[in-house]
Write a protein that holds these residues in place. Sequence first.
Motif, PDB file in Angstrom:
ATOM      1  N   LEU A   1       0.835  -1.204   0.000  1.00 46.41           N
ATOM      2  CA  LEU A   1       0.000   0.000   0.000  1.00 46.41           C
ATOM      3  C   LEU A   1       0.868   1.253   0.000  1.00 46.41           C
ATOM      4  CD1 LEU A   1      -2.864  -0.972   2.485  1.00 46.41           C
ATOM      5  CD2 LEU A   1      -3.179  -0.180   0.126  1.00 46.41           C
ATOM      6  N   GLN A   2       1.928   1.253   0.784  1.00 38.99           N
ATOM      7  CA  GLN A   2       2.776   2.435   0.882  1.00 38.99           C
ATOM      8  C   GLN A   2       3.705   2.582  -0.314  1.00 38.99           C
ATOM      9  OE1 GLN A   2       4.240   1.408   4.994  1.00 38.99           O
ATOM     10  NE2 GLN A   2       3.866   3.593   5.325  1.00 38.99           N
ATOM     11  N   MET A   3       4.402   1.502  -0.656  1.00 38.16           N
ATOM     12  CA  MET A   3       5.484   1.613  -1.632  1.00 38.16           C
ATOM     13  C   MET A   3       5.026   1.460  -3.071  1.00 38.16           C
ATOM     14  SD  MET A   3       8.296  -0.599   0.551  1.00 38.16           S
ATOM     15  CE  MET A   3       9.601  -0.334  -0.642  1.00 38.16           C
ATOM     16  N   ALA A   4       4.065   0.558  -3.318  1.00 34.03           N
ATOM     17  CA  ALA A   4       3.611   0.335  -4.697  1.00 34.03           C
ATOM     18  C   ALA A   4       2.396   1.190  -5.046  1.00 34.03           C
ATOM     19  CB  ALA A   4       3.296  -1.143  -4.908  1.00 34.03           C
ATOM     20  N   GLU A   5       1.462   1.317  -4.093  1.00 35.74           N
ATOM     21  CA  GLU A   5       0.224   2.051  -4.380  1.00 35.74           C
ATOM     22  C   GLU A   5       0.273   3.509  -3.915  1.00 35.74           C
ATOM     23  OE1 GLU A   5      -1.935   0.630  -6.234  1.00 35.74           O
ATOM     24  OE2 GLU A   5      -0.846  -1.282  -6.161  1.00 35.74           O
ATOM     25  N   HIS A   6       1.318   3.854  -3.129  1.00 39.75           N
ATOM     26  CA  HIS A   6       1.489   5.226  -2.635  1.00 39.75           C
ATOM     27  C   HIS A   6       0.225   5.722  -1.931  1.00 39.75           C
ATOM     28  CE1 HIS A   6       5.184   5.218  -4.938  1.00 39.75           C
ATOM     29  NE2 HIS A   6       4.498   4.898  -6.021  1.00 39.75           N
ATOM     30  N   TYR A   7      -0.354   4.817  -1.131  1.00 40.08           N
ATOM     31  CA  TYR A   7      -1.533   5.192  -0.352  1.00 40.08           C
ATOM     32  C   TYR A   7      -1.104   5.253   1.107  1.00 40.08           C
ATOM     33  CZ  TYR A   7      -6.366   5.739   1.007  1.00 40.08           C
ATOM     34  OH  TYR A   7      -7.538   6.273   1.495  1.00 40.08           O
ATOM     35  N   HIS A   8      -1.345   6.417   1.751  1.00 35.12           N
ATOM     36  CA  HIS A   8      -0.785   6.632   3.074  1.00 35.12           C
ATOM     37  C   HIS A   8      -1.819   6.968   4.140  1.00 35.12           C
ATOM     38  CE1 HIS A   8       3.224   6.423   1.343  1.00 35.12           C
ATOM     39  NE2 HIS A   8       2.815   7.259   0.383  1.00 35.12           N
ATOM     40  N   HIS A   9      -3.108   6.975   3.786  1.00 34.40           N
ATOM     41  CA  HIS A   9      -4.116   7.239   4.814  1.00 34.40           C
ATOM     42  C   HIS A   9      -4.428   5.907   5.498  1.00 34.40           C
ATOM     43  CE1 HIS A   9      -8.208   9.130   6.105  1.00 34.40           C
ATOM     44  NE2 HIS A   9      -7.298   9.189   7.050  1.00 34.40           N
ATOM     45  N   LEU A  10      -3.484   5.486   6.336  1.00 36.41           N
ATOM     46  CA  LEU A  10      -3.527   4.172   6.954  1.00 36.41           C
ATOM     47  C   LEU A  10      -3.656   4.309   8.468  1.00 36.41           C
ATOM     48  CD1 LEU A  10      -0.578   2.541   4.974  1.00 36.41           C
ATOM     49  CD2 LEU A  10      -3.017   2.372   4.452  1.00 36.41           C
ATOM     50  N   TYR A  11      -4.424   3.410   9.051  1.00 38.18           N
ATOM     51  CA  TYR A  11      -4.599   3.392  10.515  1.00 38.18           C
ATOM     52  C   TYR A  11      -3.296   2.974  11.174  1.00 38.18           C
ATOM     53  CZ  TYR A  11      -5.966   1.660  15.118  1.00 38.18           C
ATOM     54  OH  TYR A  11      -6.047   1.423  16.470  1.00 38.18           O
ATOM     55  N   GLN A  12      -2.953   3.679  12.248  1.00 30.63           N
ATOM     56  CA  GLN A  12      -1.831   3.242  13.051  1.00 30.63           C
ATOM     57  C   GLN A  12      -2.089   3.563  14.517  1.00 30.63           C
ATOM     58  OE1 GLN A  12       1.203   5.944  11.156  1.00 30.63           O
ATOM     59  NE2 GLN A  12       1.829   6.206  13.302  1.00 30.63           N
ATOM     60  N   LYS A  13      -1.493   2.790  15.385  1.00 33.80           N
ATOM     61  CA  LYS A  13      -1.613   2.985  16.827  1.00 33.80           C
ATOM     62  C   LYS A  13      -0.212   3.184  17.366  1.00 33.80           C
ATOM     63  CE  LYS A  13      -4.607   1.689  20.539  1.00 33.80           C
ATOM     64  NZ  LYS A  13      -5.858   0.983  20.839  1.00 33.80           N
ATOM     65  N   GLY A  14       0.024   4.377  17.921  1.00 38.00           N
ATOM     66  CA  GLY A  14       1.379   4.703  18.319  1.00 38.00           C
ATOM     67  C   GLY A  14       2.249   4.781  17.084  1.00 38.00           C
ATOM     68  N   SER A  15       3.332   4.072  17.098  1.00 36.60           N
ATOM     69  CA  SER A  15       4.245   4.069  15.949  1.00 36.60           C
ATOM     70  C   SER A  15       3.995   2.895  15.004  1.00 36.60           C
ATOM     71  CB  SER A  15       5.694   4.029  16.445  1.00 36.60           C
ATOM     72  OG  SER A  15       5.919   2.829  17.193  1.00 36.60           O
TER      73      SER A  15
END
Length: 520
Positions: free
Chosen positions: A415-429
């Motif tokens: 998702l990050q590297m190939a699709e360049h999509y960054h609106h991703l859920y994260q908790k802490g780091s």
Amino acid sequence: MVAVALPIPAAASALRSWWQDDLDCLLALGRRLELQPGIRSRVMAALLHVRNKDGQLVPLAANRVQQQYERNAGSRNLVLKARQMGVTTWIAGRIFLSVITRPGTIAVQVAHDQTSAEEIFRIVHRFMANLPPRLRVGALRTSRANVRQIVLPALDSEYRVETAADPNAGRGLTIRHLHGSEVARWPGPAAETLASLRAAVPPAGEIVLESTPAGAGSVFYDEWQRAEETSYARHFFPWWWEPGYTKEVADPGPLTPEEQELIERFGLRPGQIAYRRELRSNFRALAPQEFAEDPHSCFLASRECVFDLEVVERRLAECPEPAESRDSGRLQVFWPPVPGRQYIIGVDPAGGGAEGDYACAQVIEREKALQCADLRGHFPPAELAARVAALAREYNQALVAVERNNHGHAVLAYLQMAEHYHHLYQKGSQLGWLTSALTRPPMIENLGAVLGVAPHLFSSRRLLEECRTFVRRPEGSAGALPGANDDCVLAMAIALAVRSELPGLDSHTGNLELAALPER
């Protein structure tokens, strides 16, 4: 009149002549059946005989169920039925007719146990025994006919009946016709057995998987649920299609609302209502399974279901069709995106193998928790990431919460590297949602609470079907019954759990009971 004996060479020549004539006629009939499949029922009635329920030998004349199957059968078929509808006999007759009219045909019927296999073969032997004698000693003479196999050397054709308990059933064959009987009751690793048999059928071959329902955790249940994805034709036959299922009653007495609905929807007669009451009395909780009335409730769910079964069943009964279905049903859209609205996508990845777990994504609207879309298929991580990214962009740059366990790490990376999509859920780091012994119980409870308060928010049949088979296990954990799936459940649970963490919303269900649905 004095009989004149022919010389032996002349007699042999005459025998070969009429034998060849009969063989040519059978092959011509096979070619005609390919061009005019509509005549098959008449040919079967003319050639094949069965014993009726009174024990009389009669022509195989199609009943209502058999006629309906004949009209709608394709090359890949699933048949869900009540008991004693004549489906197995009819399919055996269709296959037998192909074996005796098409050279090089290998047909295999697979029963769930030895007793059933022997009963099927008695039906097939009866077909053979009641053909014209001239055919049986000529064009259709057998080189082998035992309790499991009929071999016709003149046609190079073969009819076999096997049991699903035999791990070598059908192995090494190229099967033109495969019929799995009572697949829901196949023992052992039924999915592996079916996969092996199915691999032996070429694209031009025919597959029929037939069964009465026997629980939502069976391989047949899984096949029935996946029919859209696998392009199998579904055939459902309720018990009242069998004319013998009735009682001689003019007035069954006061009707329940359920009985009144059956009369109005399906035209049941008083005798059928009386028969139904007797079924309910004799079979009790097993009645919906043994004498199916609809293709949903007949698959009995466990009594230890995590979710409220009554709520799930009621929602299944009223569930609307998707507003849009894409990619052979892998993506179902129930509510399209609305400008200005925010959306969340819960993602449960899988390895992507054709026989493994599904990868699933559930799209919900943030404010009301409305299920908007449902993506499910056997996708490897890269393909799943591409599909989820496209879906997230369609739904207003939705917040994507990927379960990071196992294959989830790869999906997040793509998702990050190939699709360049960054609106991703994260908790802490940490990117992604972690499902653990601590987070799994409350997220499942949250889903159950939302489902109980506002079932109208859910529109996916495959999600609700998974809810029916999501059970409490003896050791205290919760998950799918053997043979069933829980990928949609987990993806939805993740989406709702993430929603409950976001600011500006009440915890868990919020005011969902007051939520009004948007317009499509």
